[in-house]
Every structure is written in structure tokens, then in C-alpha cells.
Design a protein around this motif. Structure first.
Motif, mmCIF file in Angstrom:
data_model
loop_
_atom_site.group_PDB
_atom_site.id
_atom_site.type_symbol
_atom_site.label_atom_id
_atom_site.label_comp_id
_atom_site.label_asym_id
_atom_site.label_seq_id
_atom_site.Cartn_x
_atom_site.Cartn_y
_atom_site.Cartn_z
ATOM 1 N N ASN A 1 33.371 39.413 23.930
ATOM 2 C CA ASN A 1 33.214 37.953 23.997
ATOM 3 C C ASN A 1 31.982 37.545 24.795
ATOM 4 O O ASN A 1 31.732 36.347 24.985
ATOM 5 N N GLY A 2 31.230 38.542 25.263
ATOM 6 C CA GLY A 2 30.016 38.243 26.024
ATOM 7 C C GLY A 2 30.254 38.009 27.502
ATOM 8 O O GLY A 2 29.336 37.647 28.236
ATOM 9 N N GLU A 3 31.495 38.237 27.951
ATOM 10 C CA GLU A 3 31.819 38.063 29.364
ATOM 11 C C GLU A 3 31.336 39.271 30.164
ATOM 12 O O GLU A 3 31.571 40.415 29.782
ATOM 13 N N THR A 4 30.655 39.017 31.268
ATOM 14 C CA THR A 4 30.134 40.095 32.112
ATOM 15 C C THR A 4 31.170 40.524 33.142
ATOM 16 O O THR A 4 31.792 39.677 33.791
ATOM 17 N N ALA A 5 31.355 41.848 33.264
ATOM 18 C CA ALA A 5 32.284 42.369 34.272
ATOM 19 C C ALA A 5 31.746 42.081 35.662
ATOM 20 O O ALA A 5 30.627 42.459 35.993
ATOM 21 N N SER A 6 32.515 41.379 36.460
ATOM 22 C CA SER A 6 32.070 40.985 37.794
ATOM 23 C C SER A 6 33.275 40.546 38.618
ATOM 24 O O SER A 6 34.249 40.000 38.084
ATOM 25 N N PHE A 7 33.196 40.779 39.922
ATOM 26 C CA PHE A 7 34.263 40.317 40.810
ATOM 27 C C PHE A 7 34.360 38.791 40.805
ATOM 28 O O PHE A 7 35.396 38.225 41.174
ATOM 29 N N SER A 8 33.310 38.136 40.360
ATOM 30 C CA SER A 8 33.323 36.667 40.303
ATOM 31 C C SER A 8 34.324 36.147 39.276
ATOM 32 O O SER A 8 34.699 34.970 39.318
ATOM 33 N N ASN A 9 34.767 37.019 38.355
ATOM 34 C CA ASN A 9 35.785 36.605 37.376
ATOM 35 C C ASN A 9 37.094 36.225 38.061
ATOM 36 O O ASN A 9 37.919 35.507 37.484
ATOM 37 N N LEU A 10 37.271 36.717 39.288
ATOM 38 C CA LEU A 10 38.498 36.389 40.030
ATOM 39 C C LEU A 10 38.472 34.964 40.563
ATOM 40 O O LEU A 10 39.524 34.353 40.784
ATOM 41 N N THR A 11 37.276 34.432 40.788
ATOM 42 C CA THR A 11 37.156 33.106 41.420
ATOM 43 C C THR A 11 36.613 32.023 40.492
ATOM 44 O O THR A 11 36.754 30.840 40.794
#
Length: 466
Positions: free
Chosen positions: A187-197
Motif C-alpha cells: 500500500n506504499g506505507e513505510t515501515a517506521s516506529f512513527s506508525n505507532l503514533t
């Protein structure tokens, strides 16, 4: 210090201390990881998103404090085979028998559920195989493992646990690599810890759904206390006990909070389906084509591990009940095998009860009833856990109390808080429509069977104390 010949390889009742430190530590780690983590994490994530981490942390602390309570009493009397012995000792025979039979029933129903499920996992590869035959083969093997010696059980559990731990560590390592290289999902989403916030909401589906997810987390931690049942047959029990209990916090942080943090960092939590395993999804995104097959293997070993531990535990609990009750019917299961040093008859009887699994899985009407009874029995664990905490408070005022023992931290405050926490967890069952009727069933069991135990055994002492 304390009672019991903890330095001998043979206990006064004939059981043998054949489990080593490595066995118990691995059992402690593996016992915290159930099939629910591999298969059910998608459901918990989809309900609350990243805020589920707070629920895991809070309930994790509640369970850690309960483990410290059990640990303090076991440190004083490491020869005991189950924590139910302390309920009988400090709260009386009626409370002990209620807790013992309720817990034994819960263990058996959990074992039947795992045995029923294991045939489903095996049929993922071999759909034409007969479910009843699969269940019987696994049951015979695992009962045989348990009736040999405690050390054989420990060795089997060591390898079962290792497979689960390797799977979680693999997920965490692969996930961290994906995060640090900036992996993008389809889906073009980048893996990042920012996905939590990003767009974080504490109650994304409302407060009601958030509270309704608490029982799911509680059931994930259920049976963490099984490791305490191995202490009575462990070499150098006091040293092993302290290490196994104290490391509970780190294991919760790694296996649950760590794994779920990585999963929700790789993709936004809204992309996970309650019907699919997030472990499979992560491994597939990492380019492992056989991800579903790998996780299915892990789940089979996880279920086999659970059944193995449940057979061990149920045998010790039935043995404990037999030496506490005045019933002559239970005398045969209150014996220790001279050849192997295990309560062989109690293990065989408990194993025989698991034979209901093939019957249940083949008759839809019974299966529906079993699901209700199984859920209600799981709710009973909350009552047993509360009795454990009250036992600790009584132990503190008893002659057995060790002021320099393995003490529960700030127990005057934390023990009552844990009792309140278990009570609140029980109330959250009524926020989930699927849990309401089983919760009512658990209350009925408490009133009816608890009332029977109180009326029948009030003022009586356990049989082995007469």
C-alpha cells in the motif's frame, strides 16, 4: 530456612527433583507464549490499535505481582507441588477444594480445546486425515512423555518452548531490519516506529471496545503460573524460582509488547485483519513464501507445548486434591510411582479425561456447549487468582512467614491492588457480548460449588493433616 528437604533429589512424598534450571527457565518463557499470540494478535490490534500495548503492560504487571505472591509462598515451602496447597493451608479446606477442583477443571477444558485445535492445524497440511486419530496420537505421545519422569517432560517442553521463542525473535529481528531500511508495504506505507503514533487515538473504536479487549489480553496471559508447579520437582528450587519469577517482566516486554510494537510499526494497525495472523503477514512482506506453513508449524508446537504442560499440571493438581480430600475414591491417584517419581495414576486419569476431545469435535451440539463451559472455566481462574492473593496475606501472619525470604514487593499495598485488579477484569467480561453468559456461568459455579464446599467441609482439615 523454611521447611522441606530442598537439597535432596527426592521429596518426602517420593517425587524427584529432576528438573534443571535450564528446563524451568525455558518452561517459564514458553509458558507465557500461547497460540493466541501467533493467531489472535490481529484481533486485539484491530480493536484498539497501539493502545493495546498499555493494556498488555498493565495486565502484565498484575500477573507479575501474582507470580511474586506465589513465589514468596513457594520460597518458604518449595516442596509443595501446586499453589493451591497454599490456599488450603491458609484459607481452609473449603477454599482449597473449590480452587483445586475449579482449576483442575479449567486445565482439562483448556487441554481439550488445544487438542481439538491441534487437529485443525495438522489438517492444514493433511486435510483428509481423521481429526480423532490426530488427537489420539498427540494425546498418547504427550501422556507417555509425562508418565516417564519429570525430566523427560522438561526436555520436551524445552524444545517446544525454543521453537516459539525462535519464531518471535525472528519476527522482531526481521521487523527491525524492515524498519531500519525503510521497507514499504504493497500500500506504499513505510515501515517506521512513527506508525505507532501517526493519527493515534487511545479509543479508536470507543471506550466500550477498549474495555472489551481487556479479557482478550487477560486470556493471553492465562496459565503463566504453570511454571510454579515445576518448582516442587526442580533441583535447587529457591534459586531457580527467584530467577524464573523475576524475569517475568522482561519476558512480557519482549514477547508481547516487543513483538506487537514491531508488528504495528511495519504497517499501520488498520491494515491488520482480526481473521488473519499478523505473524504470517510480516513474514510474507519480508519475502518468505512459506510464511503460513512456518507459522502453522510453530502453532502446532505451541499447542503441543500447552497440552504437555496442562497434562503435567493437571496430574499434580489431581494428586494434591487426592491427599487433601477425605474421599476413598481418590486414594489411587494419591500415589507416587516408585519407578519414575511422578504421580502416574493422577496423570493417566487426567489424560483419560482429555479423550473427550474427539467426541466433542465430532458432535456439533456438544461442541457448542463445550465452548460455553470452556469459556466459563477460564473465567474461574480469576476467582482462583484472588484466593492466591488472600492466601499471601494470611501467610504473612503465619509462623511460616520468612522475613528474609523472596518477598513480594510492597505486599501490603500491591496484594490488595491485585485483588481489586482481578475483580475489575472480571467486570470487563460484561463489556464483551461473547463473554457475558460464560461470566454468569462462572458466578453460578462459584455460588453453587463454592457453597457446597463451604457447607460440606467447613471446619475440617485436609486428610494428610489428620
Amino acid at each position: 530456612m523454611g521447611k522441606g528437604n530442598v537439597h535432596s533429589d527426592i521429596n518426602p512424598d517420593g517425587t524427584r527433583r529432576t528438573l534443571k534450571n535450564r528446563h524451568v527457565q525455558m518452561i517459564a518463557m514458553g509458558g507465557m507464549i500461547g497460540t493466541g499470540l501467533f493467531l489472535g494478535a490481529g484481533s486485539t490490534i484491530s480493536k484498539t490499535g497501539p493502545s493495546i500495548l498499555f493494556i498488555y503492560a498493565i495486565i502484565g504487571v498484575v500477573f507479575f505481582l501474582m507470580m511474586r505472591a506465589i513465589g514468596e509462598m513457594l520460597y518458604a515451602s518449595p516442596q509443595e507441588h501446586t499453589f493451591v496447597a497454599f490456599i488450603t493451608k491458609y484459607l481452609g479446606l473449603p477454599a482449597g477444594l473449590f480452587a483445586g477442583w475449579s482449576y483442575w477443571l479449567g486445565i482439562l477444558l483448556s487441554g481439550i480445546a488445544e487438542l481439538t485445535a491441534i487437529s485443525v492445524y495438522v489438517k492444514y497440511w493433511f486435510p483428509s486425515w481423521n481429526s480423532a486419530v490426530i488427537q489420539l496420537v498427540f494425546l498418547i505421545i504427550l501422556v507417555a512423555v509425562n508418565v516417564l519422569t519429570a525430566r523427560v517432560f522438561g526436555s520436551a517442553e524445552f524444545w517446544f518452548a525454543l521453537i516459539k521463542i525462535v519464531a518471535i525473535l525472528a519476527l522482531i529481528i526481521i521487523g527491525l531490519i524492515m524498519i531500519f531500511v525503510g521497507f514499504k508495504d504493497p500500500n506504499g506505507e513505510t515501515a517506521s516506529f512513527s506508525n505507532l503514533t501517526n493519527h493515534f487515538q487511545f479509543f479508536p473504536h470507543g471506550v466500550h471496545t477498549f474495555i472489551g479487549s481487556i479479557p482478550m489480553v487477560f486470556f493471553a496471559f492465562l496459565s503463566m503460573e504453570l511454571v510454579s508447579i515445576t518448582i516442587g520437582e526442580t533441583q535447587n528450587p529457591r534459586h531457580v524460582l527467584k530467577k524464573a519469577v523475576n524475569q517475568t517482566v522482561y519476558r512480557i516486554l519482549l514477547f508481547y509488547i516487543g513483538a506487537l510494537t514491531i508488528i504495528m510499526s511495519i504497517s499501520r494497525w488498520t491494515t491488520f485483519s482480526p481473521q488473519s495472523s499478523p505473524f504470517v503477514l510480516v513474514f510474507k512482506l519480508a519475502g518468505i513464501p512459506a510464511a503460513a506453513t512456518v507459522i502453522n508449524f510453530v502453532v502446532i508446537t505451541s499447542a503441543a507445548s500447552s497440552i504437555n504442560s496442562l497434562i503435567f499440571s493437571s496430574g499434580r493438581h489431581l494428586y494434591q486434591l487426592s491427599i487433601e480430600t477425605h474421599s476413598k475414591v481418590l486414594n489411587p491417584v494419591g500415589k507416587i510411582s516408585k519407578e519414575t517419581g511422578v504421580p502416574r495414576n493422577a496423570i493417566l486419569v487426567s489424560g483419560a479425561c482429555l479423550l473427550f476431545a474427539p467426541i466433542i469435535s465430532s458432535i456439533p451440539a456438544i461442541q457448542s456447549a463445550f465452548e460455553f463451559i470452556s469459556a466459563a472455566s477460564s473465567d474461574l481462574y480469576l476467582f482462583v487468582y484472588v484466593l492466591v492473593m488472600f492466601s499471601l496475606l494470611k501467610y504473612k501472619k503465619s509462623p511460616d512467614y520468612l522475613p528474609n525470604g523472596f518477598k513480594m514487593p510492597w505486599s501490603k499495598v500491591t496484594a490488595p491492588l491485585d485483588i481489586i485488579a482481578f475483580g475489575l477484569i472480571f467486570l470487563t467480561l460484561f463489556f464483551n457480548p461473547n463473554d457475558v453468559i460464560p461470566a454468569i456461568g462462572a458466578v453460578i459455579w462459584l455460588v453453587v460449588f463454592g457453597g457446597f464446599c463451604l457447607l460440606r467441609y467447613h471446619g475440617e482439615k485436609p486428610a494428610h493433616e489428620l
